[in-house]
Write a protein that holds these residues in place. Structure first.
Motif, PDB file in Angstrom:
ATOM      1  N   ILE A  18      48.867  48.571  44.564  1.00  0.00           N
ATOM      2  CA  ILE A  18      49.158  47.362  43.775  1.00  0.00           C
ATOM      3  C   ILE A  18      49.366  46.162  44.703  1.00  0.00           C
ATOM      4  O   ILE A  18      48.883  45.055  44.431  1.00  0.00           O
ATOM      5  CB  ILE A  18      50.400  47.595  42.898  1.00  0.00           C
ATOM      6  N   ALA A  19      50.078  46.382  45.824  1.00  0.00           N
ATOM      7  CA  ALA A  19      50.302  45.296  46.777  1.00  0.00           C
ATOM      8  C   ALA A  19      48.981  44.810  47.363  1.00  0.00           C
ATOM      9  O   ALA A  19      48.772  43.598  47.525  1.00  0.00           O
ATOM     10  CB  ALA A  19      51.237  45.768  47.885  1.00  0.00           C
ATOM     11  N   SER A  20      48.080  45.728  47.694  1.00  0.00           N
ATOM     12  CA  SER A  20      46.767  45.341  48.221  1.00  0.00           C
ATOM     13  C   SER A  20      45.969  44.565  47.186  1.00  0.00           C
ATOM     14  O   SER A  20      45.274  43.596  47.521  1.00  0.00           O
ATOM     15  CB  SER A  20      45.992  46.590  48.657  1.00  0.00           C
ATOM     16  N   LEU A  21      46.053  44.995  45.934  1.00  0.00           N
ATOM     17  CA  LEU A  21      45.341  44.283  44.864  1.00  0.00           C
ATOM     18  C   LEU A  21      45.849  42.852  44.734  1.00  0.00           C
ATOM     19  O   LEU A  21      45.057  41.909  44.596  1.00  0.00           O
ATOM     20  CB  LEU A  21      45.502  45.037  43.546  1.00  0.00           C
ATOM     21  N   SER A 252      42.654  43.061  52.421  1.00  0.00           N
ATOM     22  CA  SER A 252      43.020  43.735  51.171  1.00  0.00           C
ATOM     23  C   SER A 252      41.840  43.784  50.211  1.00  0.00           C
ATOM     24  O   SER A 252      41.651  44.785  49.501  1.00  0.00           O
ATOM     25  CB  SER A 252      44.208  43.028  50.522  1.00  0.00           C
ATOM     26  N   ALA A 253      41.034  42.723  50.194  1.00  0.00           N
ATOM     27  CA  ALA A 253      39.845  42.731  49.344  1.00  0.00           C
ATOM     28  C   ALA A 253      38.868  43.823  49.786  1.00  0.00           C
ATOM     29  O   ALA A 253      38.274  44.524  48.958  1.00  0.00           O
ATOM     30  CB  ALA A 253      39.174  41.362  49.376  1.00  0.00           C
ATOM     31  N   ILE A 254      38.702  43.989  51.097  1.00  0.00           N
ATOM     32  CA  ILE A 254      37.840  45.063  51.619  1.00  0.00           C
ATOM     33  C   ILE A 254      38.392  46.424  51.200  1.00  0.00           C
ATOM     34  O   ILE A 254      37.643  47.325  50.800  1.00  0.00           O
ATOM     35  CB  ILE A 254      37.733  44.974  53.150  1.00  0.00           C
ATOM     36  N   ALA A 255      39.726  46.573  51.264  1.00  0.00           N
ATOM     37  CA  ALA A 255      40.352  47.838  50.890  1.00  0.00           C
ATOM     38  C   ALA A 255      40.125  48.154  49.415  1.00  0.00           C
ATOM     39  O   ALA A 255      39.848  49.300  49.043  1.00  0.00           O
ATOM     40  CB  ALA A 255      41.842  47.795  51.205  1.00  0.00           C
ATOM     41  N   ILE A 256      40.241  47.147  48.571  1.00  0.00           N
ATOM     42  CA  ILE A 256      40.057  47.363  47.131  1.00  0.00           C
ATOM     43  C   ILE A 256      38.605  47.730  46.827  1.00  0.00           C
ATOM     44  O   ILE A 256      38.330  48.641  46.025  1.00  0.00           O
ATOM     45  CB  ILE A 256      40.470  46.116  46.340  1.00  0.00           C
ATOM     46  N   VAL A 257      37.660  47.067  47.475  1.00  0.00           N
ATOM     47  CA  VAL A 257      36.243  47.394  47.265  1.00  0.00           C
ATOM     48  C   VAL A 257      35.957  48.816  47.747  1.00  0.00           C
ATOM     49  O   VAL A 257      35.236  49.573  47.084  1.00  0.00           O
ATOM     50  CB  VAL A 257      35.340  46.378  47.992  1.00  0.00           C
TER      51      VAL A 257
END
Length: 280
Positions: A18-21, A252-257
């Motif tokens: 959730i924090a990464s998002l 964080s965007a890379i992590a979510i993708v």
């Protein structure tokens, strides 16, 4: 009774996700306050060729690792399962599983020295045999092959032990019926044993793919993502963006993708399993 596990998963899994998002929608360098930028990080990611290339490298490495891990794990499990003595089965199970217990970072450092183009032990013995030195970690293809080999060597014990347990659970009467019908060893393997252990194969493939898509230690320690960007995975790009360039929103965007890609691949595996996996 399950509350400790729920709390552990919530703290170390759900809350970070959730924090990464949330961070993926802001621009934050730790020094200045976060600034909301909406979908700008995702728009930048879609046009960033280095990031897209890292996702491609990750997919190639993951497919190679998973296929080899499953094939070698199943092959070794079949061979060990044919051993008659219990002590020999226990010996091989322990031997093949031991590398998995070692630290991935320690193994990567050790293998980095082993495969060093100039001072590595492997090239030293190849030279003694008259074979020229191989650029294991200094050529794009050599680096990818080496990372795949090291990763599979360390992780094949997981699928091996799982397949050994699955093969031991195959009903003896089914194998005896196949033998009476005249099925040979190969026919029995592909027509009887593999269909019966297909749920274990599905589980092993899903876990192996999830782990392979998050590959970081081996390429980062052994090649630093090189030569060039040949072995730069998505997790390395994410690390570089966040902890080296202080672009935590972009990282964080890379992590979510990456998370969405893993979910999509896992979903495809379960969809394919509807026709390939047989439950007793």
């Amino acid at each position: 009774m399950i509350s400790p596990a729920v709390v552990f998963v919530a703290i170390f899994t759900f809350i970070p996700i959730i924090a990464s998002l949330v961070l993926s929608f802001v621009s934050w360098d730790v020094i200045t306050p976060p600034k909301f930028v909406g979908l700008a990080n995702y728009a930048q990611l879609a046009q960033d060729q280095s990031v897209l290339r890292s996702f491609g490298v990750t997919l190639v490495l993951a497919v190679a690792i998973v296929v080899l891990q499953l094939v070698l794990g199943l092959g070794l499990a079949v061979l060990v399962n044919q051993r008659k003595h219990a002590w020999s089965k226990a010996f091989f199970r322990t031997t093949f599983y031991l590398p998995l217990l070692a630290s991935t970072a320690a193994v990567s450092i050790f293998m980095g020295y082993m495969f060093d183009a100039k001072f590595g032990v492997i090239n030293y013995y190849l030279n003694l045999l008259g074979v020229p030195s191989v650029p294991w970690l200094t050529s794009p293809v050599g680096a990818m092959v080496t990372i795949v080999a090291v990763t599979v060597w360390q992780q094949v014990g997981f699928t091996f032990v799982m397949f050994v347990a699955a093969l031991m659970s195959v009903p003896r009467e089914v194998l005896e019926a196949a033998a009476i019908d005249g099925a040979g060893p190969m026919r029995t393997l592909f027509r009887v044993k593999i269909p019966l252990i297909s749920p274990s194969i599905l589980f092993a493939s899903v876990v192996a793919m999830i782990n392979a898509m998050q590959l970081f230690d081996q390429p980062y320690i052994m090649t630093k993502g090189g030569p060039g960007t040949a072995t730069t995975t998505a997790t390395i790009t994410m690390y570089q963006s966040g902890f080296e360039n202080l672009q935590f929103g972009y990282a964080s965007a890379i992590a979510i993708v990456l998370l969405l890609i893993i979910l999509a691949i896992t979903g495809l595996q379960f969809i394919a399993a509807r026709k390939l996996v047989f439950y007793q």
